[in-house]
Design a protein around this motif. Structure first.
Motif, PDB file in Angstrom:
ATOM      1  N   THR C   6       5.071   1.788   9.565  1.00  0.00           N
ATOM      2  CA  THR C   6       4.714   0.927   8.465  1.00  0.00           C
ATOM      3  C   THR C   6       3.605   0.201   8.137  1.00  0.00           C
ATOM      4  O   THR C   6       3.490  -0.640   7.346  1.00  0.00           O
ATOM      5  N   LYS C   7       2.768   0.554   8.955  1.00  0.00           N
ATOM      6  CA  LYS C   7       1.452  -0.367   8.851  1.00  0.00           C
ATOM      7  C   LYS C   7       0.879  -0.634   7.627  1.00  0.00           C
ATOM      8  O   LYS C   7       0.126  -1.572   7.609  1.00  0.00           O
ATOM      9  N   ASN C   8       1.081   0.576   6.796  1.00  0.00           N
ATOM     10  CA  ASN C   8       0.163   0.409   5.396  1.00  0.00           C
ATOM     11  C   ASN C   8       1.025   0.436   4.495  1.00  0.00           C
ATOM     12  O   ASN C   8       0.739   0.355   3.155  1.00  0.00           O
ATOM     13  N   PHE C   9       2.393  -0.169   4.781  1.00  0.00           N
ATOM     14  CA  PHE C   9       3.363  -0.294   3.632  1.00  0.00           C
ATOM     15  C   PHE C   9       2.881  -1.661   2.825  1.00  0.00           C
ATOM     16  O   PHE C   9       3.401  -1.711   1.557  1.00  0.00           O
ATOM     17  N   HIS C  10       2.226  -2.529   3.248  1.00  0.00           N
ATOM     18  CA  HIS C  10       1.687  -3.709   2.708  1.00  0.00           C
ATOM     19  C   HIS C  10       0.911  -3.326   1.597  1.00  0.00           C
ATOM     20  O   HIS C  10       0.658  -4.319   0.390  1.00  0.00           O
ATOM     21  N   LEU C  11       0.416  -2.452   1.574  1.00  0.00           N
ATOM     22  CA  LEU C  11      -0.614  -2.064   0.343  1.00  0.00           C
ATOM     23  C   LEU C  11      -0.032  -1.918  -1.161  1.00  0.00           C
ATOM     24  O   LEU C  11      -0.701  -2.112  -1.917  1.00  0.00           O
ATOM     25  N   GLY C  12       1.031  -1.691  -1.089  1.00  0.00           N
ATOM     26  CA  GLY C  12       2.125  -1.654  -2.134  1.00  0.00           C
ATOM     27  C   GLY C  12       1.676  -0.329  -3.065  1.00  0.00           C
ATOM     28  O   GLY C  12       2.143  -0.086  -4.322  1.00  0.00           O
ATOM     29  N   HIS C  13       0.990   0.472  -2.463  1.00  0.00           N
ATOM     30  CA  HIS C  13       0.673   1.935  -3.222  1.00  0.00           C
ATOM     31  C   HIS C  13       0.661   2.894  -1.984  1.00  0.00           C
ATOM     32  O   HIS C  13       0.322   2.668  -1.162  1.00  0.00           O
ATOM     33  N   PRO C  14       0.594   4.209  -2.557  1.00  0.00           N
ATOM     34  CA  PRO C  14       0.320   5.268  -1.532  1.00  0.00           C
ATOM     35  C   PRO C  14      -1.146   5.146  -0.964  1.00  0.00           C
ATOM     36  O   PRO C  14      -1.765   5.150  -1.764  1.00  0.00           O
ATOM     37  N   ALA C  15      -0.996   4.938   0.522  1.00  0.00           N
ATOM     38  CA  ALA C  15      -2.369   4.852   1.153  1.00  0.00           C
ATOM     39  C   ALA C  15      -3.233   6.096   0.701  1.00  0.00           C
ATOM     40  O   ALA C  15      -2.751   7.231   0.999  1.00  0.00           O
ATOM     41  N   SER C  16      -4.346   5.682   0.374  1.00  0.00           N
ATOM     42  CA  SER C  16      -5.317   6.989   0.263  1.00  0.00           C
ATOM     43  C   SER C  16      -5.632   7.395   1.465  1.00  0.00           C
ATOM     44  O   SER C  16      -5.669   6.800   2.311  1.00  0.00           O
ATOM     45  N   LEU C  17      -6.519   8.476   1.204  1.00  0.00           N
ATOM     46  CA  LEU C  17      -7.384   8.838   2.618  1.00  0.00           C
ATOM     47  C   LEU C  17      -7.971   8.038   3.295  1.00  0.00           C
ATOM     48  O   LEU C  17      -7.858   7.756   4.576  1.00  0.00           O
ATOM     49  N   LYS C  18      -8.732   7.331   2.500  1.00  0.00           N
ATOM     50  CA  LYS C  18      -9.888   6.221   3.089  1.00  0.00           C
ATOM     51  C   LYS C  18      -8.937   4.984   3.832  1.00  0.00           C
ATOM     52  O   LYS C  18      -9.221   4.986   4.911  1.00  0.00           O
TER      53      LYS C  18
END
Ligand SMILES: Cc1cc2nc3c(=O)[nH]c(=O)nc-3n(C[C@H](O)[C@H](O)[C@H](O)COP(=O)(O)O)c2cc1C
Ligand code: SF4
Ligand code: FES
Lengths: 155, 790, 420
Positions: C6-18
């Motif tokens: 879940t480490k990218n869940f804070h982004l609030g959108h689908p994590a991009s490749l970058k």
């Protein structure tokens, strides 16, 4: 129903496949998007594109819950009736919706705007009770919220 | 071979046998719905539960899904297993309607039987039953979906086994529905088997609906008369009316199924226009009077003009015994004018094929299923010998490579290679194939199949030659149910052409035609009619209202196959016995003027003769011989006939003890040298040369076969008269699919509709031998086709 | 605790490749491609990862069963059908970090020597499906998907298949039928997918969450990842969900084996004010009920099994004291009777029987005999169906008859629902 250009594309797509039957679900979705529901004519078209007997299309179409073999409204309201939504009061929401839309479950409003259907858990249990209008998800529903949503979605 | 113990009995079964079958081998039959010997095990119904006590599998398991293994100890009557079976039935019965009193399956319903066997009696489910709307599936099969228990057999038969493409499984859960995309006739030529495979009353034989309860039926093991394959059937009759045909398991021939021609072609037997009366010059007479009259005619002729003035025709559609009686009478009368078919062109090829078949090459219909490379030459299986198509499909499903060399747009329910060659190219194409690198190495699992309708003699010979050279199997399809038997009796004897010349020259004055119809079958109808008119007397024995029967001076009504004991020898050379199912006579149902209930009521005792009673033709022949004053103990009974057959001719040695439910006896003649069968093509079967399309008269599944063409229900599936040609040929002629055309050659013209196909050979035209259409007269003629109505 | 899934869940959108690469993405794939497939399988086996689809089958073991000897093609399928009621973990996972599933699939494909991967996703998850499709394209452009990935010689293609809605499609062999364009009836086993699966070729199938763990196992190493569990012998982190009558429903990445009580009371915020905990389904609608006395159970596959339930998907549905347990089961059976594929009798015709008796009990019209009939139905359906659907349907009812018998009998004796 499909434009000539779209037909050509789909035919090419199917021709590129080793197993054209594997495209049936995609094709049914396509046809449904173009036509609103999978009419007899649409089912026959899908069969023709995939080069399979039409019964094979019908076998799948009637198996899946999201392929409609009968006309539906412009938008389908899918109300989750699975366990987490149920425990959060889904039954009342259904009553409210039926009341507001003047239709029973499975029915379509007289203006053709909405069809009301139950749906299995839509993975929105954390915001139960939940529903989808078309592809759009709505959670933490209350009767008031539903009225707002209906107004917005009808527009 | 795994050895296991079931209910404390040891049994050894072949590798791969499931435990349900293993138990069956011990006589223990555990209820099951979805499992079917031909359709396999799928584990859907969960009814065949048994308790596995020791061995590699433990606990209650559905036995159809468990392969027998060494050391298994199985209890079929274990209480846990019994409880599962009872519950499964209870579940199935939650939705099943209680309409057994009006259900045609009642009395032969597996659900009824297994409800008892499973021990379910009291309904505990209090909910509503699920109901369906059924579909209209045509006039052969009735659907009543409410009775469905979802064993999936119908789907598995229709789609998987028969390769049908217009029937399937719709919806899901307890709403699962089996049917078509839309209402309409089931398209498969094997659809009738749904009535047999369905264990309940969802699919029933519509032609038999509401006519009898199964236990009222008189039945007997029998053999289908509608083509040369000789599939096993069980006819059922009630009150002298033939009501139903079911497939009879015959693991050497048809397996478990039959085609719809065989199933629904029976209605000629009880049709209102079937001839039932003994007639002398149009007057109704008693049997004795007819015999007297016929014998008088014959003795007079012999007295006046000698034995050569009398001719007899047997028939490829009648029993071996009847044909033997024809032979016997001819011998007694000392006439040499005897033949066994009124269509010499087809008979000639039947005889040639029979003369070529020998025990080493000959393959059974079931063997076809297990072939791995098949070349079919000049045959359109679905139309000529439908069950052959079903067997070919099984071979294809098992991976066989199948090549069909035939000019027609052959349709088969599987993938195959079609070489649309014309008949005179058959031998060449076969040689190419046999010589090509893709041809199979000589092996006995390859089979060459050859038709005898459109191929010429050269193709028939080429197939036999290739089979011998490549050491593979050989399988000819012949014209009729007993063509093989008739050919054996005819051997090197004369053919109808010879008899015909005798009639034309006036040498023959009396013709006895036994279940034979020269007027309807001889291609040049005019010529046959003139010859018959030339006769002093025509004596006809038949159960069909043929044109020849109508012209008879003396007429004897005979028995259809289900009404007599007899033997047919099928295309393979397999002599198969059939037994009388019921005593023939006018159906009780036909007797009252308005068929009011009192007339329908079964008479409990006959105080007089059975009204309209007919007898096997050999009985009449015996009586005639007796009346003339000739000794013929050999025609005393069916047993004496068979004994005489066996004694007279070592080829028939096995028929004496033939049991109708046995595998039959394989009889092969060949290869033998029958100069008569080597006779070079006469004008009638040599294709015309010159301009125009070459027309072939062809068979269809429905509408062309002599017997079933007199059955109202199969006639519903007969197409309208048409001629079929290649689309490009049509284009050249400026003609379109579906337009009315006239097809003519010389002074013969027939009118019909044009059909076109891109997959048939160019330069040829095909017209079905539909009754009254006249295609036969144009067979092998160059025709011109022009637009417009006749 | 270190967040992995879940480490990218804070982004609030689908994590991009970058974004994904910035958080360490695709380093697991790079690491894996330097190892042999056998070593990757060994690492996964050593990590102790167990399938997150519900049954908890050891993932390394499953991979090692895949027939890699016979010639290809071989397939790897990701099960993102997620239709188990009460479950929403795969949706979160894919909607927030689609590349994680793709990277996991690539490594899984490498290990099982598959040449084609499919992600099978339910149609309702349209946002997730689009995110996946976008991510697949990104990964393709970046050379993570396709021929000779990162110069390793390994090639793999990935497709996203959108289904059309049926729970049975999630059953692995039914899924293969669905993917082939057939009706989603399960297949009989043997043959097993490992040798004859999708298109009758060797096939491996894992849940989306299972696959998403793989990159982290590669990055952290088997023992590093394994040590993240909440107890000795456990392995890694797990997505736990809480829904129903709690204050703070949601999805949480926690050490595997976090006690149920902690999940509900701390992460889920505890019961809503004024209500008390009555029962829960610990991991979806097909898992047996857990009553208050077992609330401190550790949420891992073995421990939950030991108390007569199953961890299932780890998404807990919580009932409070105002909830009639019979009605809850009626709702559950409505789902299962509707979704049954209709292949086998116990499921197709047995479940409606169960549903009917439950309704009669709740309506106060059933008698005590029917309770016996109910029990007999459940006990006979449970071990005798064709696939695991029907056992999952009746297991909660069986647990109700064990744990809440008094409440059930009260309905019958008083001829009314004691709660409503
Ligand atoms: C009726 C039924 C539905 C299932 N649905 C899903 C599902 O939606 N998603 C899933 O990952 N597994 C589902 N499973 C489990 C799968 O069959 C399979 O075990 C799982 O995908 C394997 O992945 P894993 O080893 O990673 O857990 C279902 C099983 C059954 C019997
Ligand atoms: S248990 Fe039987 S009917 Fe139910 S989903 Fe499985 S196979 Fe289908
Ligand atoms: S139960 Fe309704 S969204 Fe999950």
């Amino acid at each position: 129903m499909f434009s000539d250009e779209r037909m050509k594309k789909l035919r090419e797509y199917v021709a590129s496949l080793e197993h054209p039957e594997e495209a049936l679900v995609d094709l049914m979705h396509e046809a449904q998007e173009a036509y609103g529901y999978l009419s007899d004519e649409a089912a026959e078209k899908v069969a023709e594109i995939a080069n399979v007997p039409v019964i094979k299309v019908d076998e799948l179409a009637t198996f899946y819950s999201l392929i409609f073999r009968r006309p539906v409204g412009r938008k389908v309201i899918f109300v989750c009736d699975s366990i987490s939504c149920w425990v959060m009061g889904m039954e009342n929401l259904f009553e409210h919706l039926k009341d507001r839309l003047g239709i029973d479950i499975g029915g379509t409003t007289s203006d053709g705007a909405f069809t009301l259907l139950p749906i299995c858990c839509i993975g929105a249990c954390h915001v139960a009770p939940a529903m989808m209008v078309g592809e759009k998800l709505y959670g933490n529903l209350t009767p008031e919220k539903i009225d707002e949503i209906l107004e917005k979605e009808r527009a | 071979m795994p050895k296991l113990t079931i209910d404390r009995m040891e049994v050894e079964v072949p590798e791969g046998t499931n435990v349900l079958e293993a138990a069956k081998k011990l006589g223990i039959v555990i209820p099951h719905f979805c499992y079917h010997e031909a359709l396999g095990a799928v584990g859907a119904c969960r009814l065949c539960a048994m308790k596995f006590v020791e061995g590699p599998v433990k606990g209650v398991q559905v036995s159809c899904m468990v392969k027998a293994q060494d050391g298994m100890v199985v209890e079929t009557a274990d209480p846990d297993a019994m409880r599962v079976r009872r519950m499964v039935i209870e579940w199935l019965m939650t939705n099943h309607p209680h309409d057994c009193p009006v259900c045609d399956e009642g009395g032969m319903c597996q659900l009824q039987d297994y409800t008892i066997a499973g021990g379910h009696g009291i309904r505990r489910y209090k909910g509503k039953k699920r109901t369906y709307l059924s579909q209209y599936l045509g006039e052969f099969i009735e659907q009543e979906m409410n009775r469905c228990i979802q064993c999936y057999r119908c789907h598995r038969f229709y789609r998987d086994y028969a390769g049908g493409a217009d029937f399937g499984t719709k919806k899901l859960a307890n709403r699962t529905f089996f049917g078509r995309f839309k209402d309409g006739w089931l398209e498969s030529e094997f659809a009738g088997n749904l009535a047999d495979v369905c264990p309940t009353g969802v699919f029933t034989d519509k032609t038999y609906r509401f006519k009898a309860r199964p236990w009222e039926l008189e039945t007997a093991p029998s053999v289908c008369p509608h083509c040369s394959l000789g599939c096993g059937i069980t006819p059922g009759a009630k009150l002298r009316e033939l009501l139903v045909i079911k497939a009879r398991e015959n693991l050497k021939v048809n397996g478990w199924f039959i085609c719809d021609r065989g199933r629904f072609g029976y209605r000629f037997a009880s049709s209102g226009n079937r001839p039932r009366k003994f007639l002398v010059n149009g007057q109704e007479k008693t049997r004795g009077e007819a015999v007297k009259s016929a014998s008088g005619i014959i003795s007079d002729a012999i007295l006046k003009y000698g034995p050569g003035s009398v001719a007899l025709i047997g028939s490829p559609r009648t029993s071996l015994e009847n044909n033997f009686a024809v032979r016997k009478l001819a011998d007694l009368l000392k006439t040499e004018n005897i033949c066994f078919s009124a269509d010499p062109f087809r008979e000639r090829k039947d005889r040639r094929a029979v003369s070529l078949i020998n025990a080493a090459d000959s393959r059974s219909l079931r063997d076809v299923e297990f072939s791995d490379f098949i070349v079919a030459v000049g045959t359109d299986p679905v139309n000529e010998a439908p069950m052959l198509a079903l067997m070919l499909r099984q071979a294809a499903v098992k991976g066989a490579q199948i090549v069909v060399i035939d000019p027609r747009p052959v349709k088969l329910p599987f993938n195959f290679t079609h070489i649309p060659a014309l008949p005179d190219e058959f031998a060449g194409k076969l040689a190419e194939l046999a010589g090509s690198s893709s041809a199979p190495a000589p092996r006995d699992r390859a089979t060459i199949i050859c038709g005898t309708d459109i191929p010429g003699m050269d193709a028939i010979d080429a197939c036999s030659e290739a089979a011998r050279r490549l050491n593979c199997g050989l399988f000819y399809t012949l014209s009729s149910a007993n063509s093989f038997g008739a050919a054996l009796l005819a051997s090197d004897g004369p053919e109808f052409e010879d008899v015909l010349s005798g009639m034309e020259s006036g040498n023959i004055g009396v013709l006895i035609a036994l279940e034979s119809d020269p007027l309807g079958r001889y291609p040049d109808r005019e010529r046959a009619a003139r010859a018959l008119e030339n006769l002093d007397s025509l004596i006809v024995m038949d159960y069909l209202p043929t044109e020849t029967a109508e012209a008879a001076n003396v007429f004897f009504p005979t028995t259809a196959y289900a009404e007599m004991d007899g033997i047919f020898i099928n295309n393979e050379g397999r002599a198969q016995g059939f037994s009388r199912a019921y005593i023939p006579g006018i159906p009780v149902n036909h007797m009252g003027p308005q068929r009011k209930p009192p007339e329908l009521h079964p008479p409990r005792e006959f105080f007089s003769e059975v009204p309209g009673r007919s007898f096997a033709a050999w009985e009449y022949l015996r009586d005639i011989a007796g009346e003339i004053g000739m000794e013929c103990g050999e025609l005393e009974s069916i047993e004496t006939i068979r004994a005489a057959l066996a004694a007279d001719d070592r080829r028939f040695a096995q028929v004496a003890g033939l049991h109708p439910e046995s595998d039959g006896a394989l009889i092969t003649a060949g290869p033998v040298d029958w100069p008569q069968a080597q006779r070079q093509p006469s004008a009638g079967d040599k294709p015309d040369t010159g301009e125009g399309l070459l027309l072939y008269a062809v068979e269809l599944t429905f509408g062309t076969e002599e017997i079933s063409a007199r059955s109202d229900k199969t006639q519903l599936r007969a197409p309208e008269p048409h001629v079929l040609i290649n689309s490009e040929d049509a284009g050249k002629l400026g003609l379109k699919d579906g337009e009315p055309v006239r097809v003519s050659s010389g002074n013969i013209t027939i009118s019909c509709v044009l059909k076109t196909s891109s997959s048939c050979a160019r330069g040829a035209a095909f017209a079905p031998r539909l009754k009254g259409f006249g295609a036969e007269a144009l067979n092998r003629k160059r025709v011109t086709i022009t637009g417009g109505r006749g | 605790m270190q967040l992995l899934l879940t480490k990218n869940f804070h982004l609030g959108h689908p994590a991009s490749l970058k974004e994904y690469e910035a958080s360490g993405g695709y380093s697991g794939l790079r690491a894996a491609l330097k190892m042999t497939p056998d070593d990757v399988i060994k690492t996964v086996t050593d990590s102790g990862l167990r399938g997150r689809g519900g049954a908890g089958f050891p993932t390394g073991k499953k991979w090692s069963l895949t027939d890699r000897k016979s010639p290809g093609p071989r397939y790897f399928l990701v099960n993102a059908d997620e239709m188990e009621p009460g479950t929403f973990k795969d949706r979160f996972l894919i909607e927030n970090d689609p590349h994680q599933v793709i990277e996991g699939l690539l490594i899984s494909g490498y290990a099982t020597e598959a040449e084609k991967g499919y992600i099978f996703i339910r149609y309702e998850y349209s946002g997730a499906a689009r995110a996946l499709e976008r991510a697949v394209n990104e990964a393709k452009s970046a050379g993570f998907i396709g021929k000779d990935i990162l110069g390793s010689g390994f090639s793999m293609e990935i497709s996203v298949h959108r289904s059309a809605g049926r729970y049975e499609c999630g059953e692995e062999t039914a899924l293969m039928n669905a993917l082939e364009g057939r009706r989603a009836n399960p297949r009989s086993k043997p043959p097993y997918p490992a040798s004859k699966g999708f298109r009758m070729r060797p096939t491996t199938i894992n849940n989306a969450e299972t696959v998403a763990n793989i990159p982290h196992i590669m990055s952290l190493g088997a023992s590093g990842w394994k040590a993240l569990a909440a107890y000795e012998g456990g392995a890694g982190t797990k997505l736990y969900g809480v829904s129903g009558r709690v204050k703070n429903p949601g999805l949480f990445e926690l050490p595997t084996g976090t006690p149920l009580k902690e999940i509900i009371e701390i992460h889920g915020g505890g019961m809503r004010d004024g209500y008390s905990f009555k029962a829960c389904l610990p991991g979806g609608a097909s898992t047996p009920i857990i009553a208050p006395d077992k609330m401190d159970v550790r949420m891992d596959f073995d421990t939950v099994s030991r108390i007569g339930s199953r961890m299932g998907t780890g998404c807990v549905t919580v009932f409070d004291d105002t909830c009639c347990i019979v009605r809850a089961m009626i709702n559950n059976l409505l789902f299962f009777t509707r979704e049954s594929c209709g292949w086998c009798t116990p499921c197709r015709d047995g479940l409606p029987f169960v549903h009917n008796i439950l309704q009669r009990i709740e309506a106060g019209v059933a008698d005590m005999d029917e309770l016996g009939v109910l029990e007999e139905n459940c006990e006979t359906i449970y071990p005798n169906s064709f696939c695991a659907f029907a056992p999952g349907a009746v297991d909660p009812v069986r647990s109700m008859l064990r744990l809440f018998r008094e409440e059930v009998e009260k309905h019958i004796k008083t001829k009314r629902c004691p709660i409503a």
